[in-house]
Design a protein around this motif. Structure first.
Motif, PDB file in Angstrom:
ATOM      1  N   SER A  45      35.560  34.410  36.682  1.00 42.58           N
ATOM      2  CA  SER A  45      35.854  35.161  37.886  1.00 42.58           C
ATOM      3  C   SER A  45      36.613  36.556  37.372  1.00 42.58           C
ATOM      4  N   SER A  46      37.418  36.575  36.411  1.00 39.27           N
ATOM      5  CA  SER A  46      38.428  37.781  36.136  1.00 39.27           C
ATOM      6  C   SER A  46      37.234  38.828  35.536  1.00 39.27           C
ATOM      7  N   ALA A  47      36.374  38.385  34.953  1.00 44.02           N
ATOM      8  CA  ALA A  47      35.341  39.359  34.555  1.00 44.02           C
ATOM      9  C   ALA A  47      34.666  40.008  35.549  1.00 44.02           C
ATOM     10  N   TRP A  48      34.262  39.284  36.581  1.00 47.05           N
ATOM     11  CA  TRP A  48      33.643  39.855  37.777  1.00 47.05           C
ATOM     12  C   TRP A  48      34.468  40.776  38.705  1.00 47.05           C
ATOM     13  N   THR A  49      35.768  40.312  38.900  1.00 53.06           N
ATOM     14  CA  THR A  49      36.730  41.123  39.390  1.00 53.06           C
ATOM     15  C   THR A  49      36.741  42.379  38.571  1.00 53.06           C
ATOM     16  N   CYS A  50      37.054  42.526  37.470  1.00 52.79           N
ATOM     17  CA  CYS A  50      37.054  43.734  36.813  1.00 52.79           C
ATOM     18  C   CYS A  50      35.921  44.625  36.780  1.00 52.79           C
ATOM     19  N   LEU A  51      34.617  44.019  36.731  1.00 51.81           N
ATOM     20  CA  LEU A  51      33.429  44.701  37.047  1.00 51.81           C
ATOM     21  C   LEU A  51      33.362  45.274  38.613  1.00 51.81           C
ATOM     22  N   SER A  52      33.886  44.517  39.658  1.00 50.55           N
ATOM     23  CA  SER A  52      33.708  45.121  40.756  1.00 50.55           C
ATOM     24  C   SER A  52      34.795  46.278  41.062  1.00 50.55           C
ATOM     25  N   TRP A  53      36.045  45.993  40.244  1.00 53.96           N
ATOM     26  CA  TRP A  53      36.953  47.248  40.577  1.00 53.96           C
ATOM     27  C   TRP A  53      36.370  48.633  39.590  1.00 53.96           C
ATOM     28  N   LEU A  54      35.540  48.585  38.621  1.00 51.85           N
ATOM     29  CA  LEU A  54      35.003  49.589  37.926  1.00 51.85           C
ATOM     30  C   LEU A  54      33.969  50.390  38.688  1.00 51.85           C
ATOM     31  N   TYR A  55      33.076  49.266  39.454  1.00 48.01           N
ATOM     32  CA  TYR A  55      31.920  49.779  40.198  1.00 48.01           C
ATOM     33  C   TYR A  55      32.677  50.543  41.379  1.00 48.01           C
ATOM     34  N   LEU A  56      33.786  50.159  42.079  1.00 45.22           N
ATOM     35  CA  LEU A  56      34.409  50.911  43.104  1.00 45.22           C
ATOM     36  C   LEU A  56      34.920  51.963  42.588  1.00 45.22           C
ATOM     37  N   LEU A  57      35.548  52.295  41.347  1.00 43.76           N
ATOM     38  CA  LEU A  57      36.007  53.397  40.807  1.00 43.76           C
ATOM     39  C   LEU A  57      34.835  54.407  40.664  1.00 43.76           C
ATOM     40  N   GLU A  58      33.622  53.884  40.641  1.00 39.92           N
ATOM     41  CA  GLU A  58      32.716  54.699  39.991  1.00 39.92           C
ATOM     42  C   GLU A  58      31.824  54.965  41.336  1.00 39.92           C
ATOM     43  N   ASP A  59      32.194  54.674  42.550  1.00 34.14           N
ATOM     44  CA  ASP A  59      31.648  54.858  43.870  1.00 34.14           C
ATOM     45  C   ASP A  59      30.081  54.395  43.835  1.00 34.14           C
ATOM     46  N   LYS A  60      30.083  52.929  43.606  1.00 34.55           N
ATOM     47  CA  LYS A  60      28.857  52.055  43.494  1.00 34.55           C
ATOM     48  C   LYS A  60      29.095  50.915  44.392  1.00 34.55           C
ATOM     49  N   PRO A  61      29.403  51.019  45.759  1.00 32.03           N
ATOM     50  CA  PRO A  61      29.838  49.739  46.493  1.00 32.03           C
ATOM     51  C   PRO A  61      28.848  48.668  46.466  1.00 32.03           C
ATOM     52  N   ASN A  62      27.491  49.070  46.393  1.00 32.34           N
ATOM     53  CA  ASN A  62      26.659  47.834  46.389  1.00 32.34           C
ATOM     54  C   ASN A  62      26.818  46.871  45.239  1.00 32.34           C
ATOM     55  N   SER A  63      27.088  47.522  44.044  1.00 38.03           N
ATOM     56  CA  SER A  63      27.185  46.811  43.011  1.00 38.03           C
ATOM     57  C   SER A  63      28.514  46.066  43.081  1.00 38.03           C
TER      58      SER A  63
END
Length: 145
Positions: A45-63
């Motif tokens: 879950s921590s890997a998925w949490t990190c990945l979602s945060w990176l997507y948010l920082l890159e303006d990729k809300p769908n991912s």
């Protein structure tokens, strides 16, 4: 000799990704690292949490939504996963944010270490992305400022 991504164990890859992030490396460069970690450790879950945060920082809300949903499903008690999901849902104009905010708020108020970590992540995110309206809104909801 440079270590090849394939030869690194998944924990080492995760730790190196975090170190690179904390050293200021761009989220865009780190997304492939965390995607690799998630592919190889799909129950982290921590890997998925990190990945979602990176997507948010890159303006990729769908991912970000997809990654954060996996993180929340794997660990419903992780307030950061719920914060990330809430921000992504707001950015997509989706309904259902309140339940995630309520759970995240209960968790950070109950566990001081979690509160400290989530606050630190907000500070980091707003430092990297100063006009991040939805992150600021979620922060205000959880911490009441």
């Amino acid at each position: 000799m440079m270590e090849n991504v394939e030869t690194l164990n998944v924990d080492t890859l995760f730790d190196q990704g975090l170190e690179r992030y904390q050293a200021g490396e761009s989220p865009a460069d780190l997304i492939p690292v965390f995607k690799e970690v998630c592919d190889r450790a799909s129950k982290s879950s921590s890997a998925w949490t990190c990945l979602s945060w990176l997507y948010l920082l890159e303006d990729k809300p769908n991912s970000a939504i997809k990654a954060a949903q996996k993180a929340v499903k794997l660990n419903p008690q992780d307030p950061q996963a719920r914060v990330n999901l809430s921000i992504a849902m707001l950015e997509k104009g989706q309904k259902g944010v309140r339940q995630h905010i309520e759970v995240a708020t209960q968790l950070v108020m109950a566990v001081p270490e979690l509160k400290e970590e989530v606050e630190k992540n907000f500070a980091d995110g707003l430092n990297r992305k100063p006009d991040w309206e939805h992150a600021q809104r979620v922060y205000n909801w959880i911490f009441g400022s």
